[in-house]
Design an enzyme around this catalytic site. Sequence first.
Site, PDB file in Angstrom:
ATOM      1  N   SER A 190      65.909  36.823  96.302  1.00  0.00           N
ATOM      2  CA  SER A 190      64.689  36.476  95.553  1.00  0.00           C
ATOM      3  C   SER A 190      63.957  37.727  95.068  1.00  0.00           C
ATOM      4  CB  SER A 190      63.764  35.589  96.388  1.00  0.00           C
ATOM      5  OG  SER A 190      63.196  36.294  97.464  1.00  0.00           O
ATOM      6  N   GLU A 224      55.584  39.759  98.375  1.00  0.00           N
ATOM      7  CA  GLU A 224      56.671  40.758  98.391  1.00  0.00           C
ATOM      8  C   GLU A 224      57.191  40.992  96.993  1.00  0.00           C
ATOM      9  OE1 GLU A 224      60.043  40.646 100.943  1.00  0.00           O
ATOM     10  OE2 GLU A 224      59.025  39.486 102.469  1.00  0.00           O
ATOM     11  N   ASN A 245      63.400  50.712 100.103  1.00  0.00           N
ATOM     12  CA  ASN A 245      63.671  49.455 100.805  1.00  0.00           C
ATOM     13  C   ASN A 245      62.389  48.629 100.812  1.00  0.00           C
ATOM     14  OD1 ASN A 245      65.062  47.606 102.617  1.00  0.00           O
ATOM     15  ND2 ASN A 245      63.815  48.465 104.283  1.00  0.00           N
ATOM     16  N   HIS A 303      60.473  45.943 103.138  1.00  0.00           N
ATOM     17  CA  HIS A 303      60.503  45.486 104.530  1.00  0.00           C
ATOM     18  C   HIS A 303      59.316  44.546 104.766  1.00  0.00           C
ATOM     19  CE1 HIS A 303      61.410  45.611 108.800  1.00  0.00           C
ATOM     20  NE2 HIS A 303      60.115  45.771 109.010  1.00  0.00           N
TER      21      HIS A 303
HETATM   22  C1  GRF Z   1      62.820  39.997 102.292  1.00  0.00           C
HETATM   23  O1  GRF Z   1      61.938  39.396 103.175  1.00  0.00           O
HETATM   24  C2  GRF Z   1      62.784  41.487 102.411  1.00  0.00           C
HETATM   25  O2  GRF Z   1      61.510  41.986 102.689  1.00  0.00           O
HETATM   26  C3  GRF Z   1      63.697  41.731 103.578  1.00  0.00           C
HETATM   27  O3  GRF Z   1      64.731  40.805 103.406  1.00  0.00           O
HETATM   28  C4  GRF Z   1      64.259  39.683 102.684  1.00  0.00           C
HETATM   29  C5  GRF Z   1      65.141  39.524 101.498  1.00  0.00           C
HETATM   30  O4  GRF Z   1      64.839  38.365 100.771  1.00  0.00           O
HETATM   31  N1  GRF Z   1      64.145  43.113 103.606  1.00  0.00           N
HETATM   32  P1  GRF Z   1      65.571  38.108  99.398  1.00  0.00           P
HETATM   33  O5  GRF Z   1      67.069  38.163  99.666  1.00  0.00           O
HETATM   34  O6  GRF Z   1      65.144  39.165  98.420  1.00  0.00           O
HETATM   35  O7  GRF Z   1      65.142  36.745  98.963  1.00  0.00           O
END
Ligand code: GRF
Length: 217
Positions: free
Chosen positions: A19, A180, A113, A115
């Site tokens: 996502s 995010e 990254n 996180h």
């Molecule tokens: C997200 O919560 C990111 O912060 C973590 O892994 C998850 C990945 O989600 N590192 P997606 O695959 O981008 O939906």
Amino acid sequence: MSSSTEPLRVAVLLSGRGSNLGALINAVAAGTLPVRIVGAFSNKADAPGLQLAAAAGIATQVFDARAFADKSAFESALFAAVAASGAELVVLAGFMRILSAATVEPWRGRLINIHPSLLPRYQGLHTHERAIAAGDHEHGASVHFVTPVLDGGPVLMQVRVPILPGDTPDALAARLLPQEHRLLVAAVRLIAERRVHLDGDHIRVDGVELAEPLRLP
Ligand code: GRF
């Protein structure tokens, strides 16, 4: 790096849903993120994020660690392909493999990254569960430069969300995820505008050293 008028070439590494890659794709399509996503790379052939990439016309490549003699051979092949894509910035977006120092060091300052915690709190896994268990009132996500210390590199930008009474890890994760996405797009945009430089362990934005992570409103 190429001249500042050209879109920054970005590679995305993922292991699952994708996502965050989707958020980057949407922002590029909307004309609000001056990057070109040159490749999506995964250690999982069945990662849904690869379908998202392919649907957007982005080249995908899979490197299954089990097909290599050891971790070093896996990472060498993966990052040789990343380099061959012409990527100037590598984004780990849900990439669930810990990279060795030998792989990370040559990309220092060009590898970030996302996180799901307010680093330095809750490095590693199960961040939502741990924030709730600790009785925190606030949670969030961080975009940081990758160094050999897991989830330990300098943090560029964070976003915060409240933890509400009765929150479950799933509810909290669902509240955080759209934030995010905003965070990752904003951080990559800042880098694409060539405004961010990593100098040792210090981040400079517009030439000024960050005393603390930028905060996304
Ligand atoms: C997200 O919560 C990111 O912060 C973590 O892994 C998850 C990945 O989600 N590192 P997606 O695959 O981008 O939906």
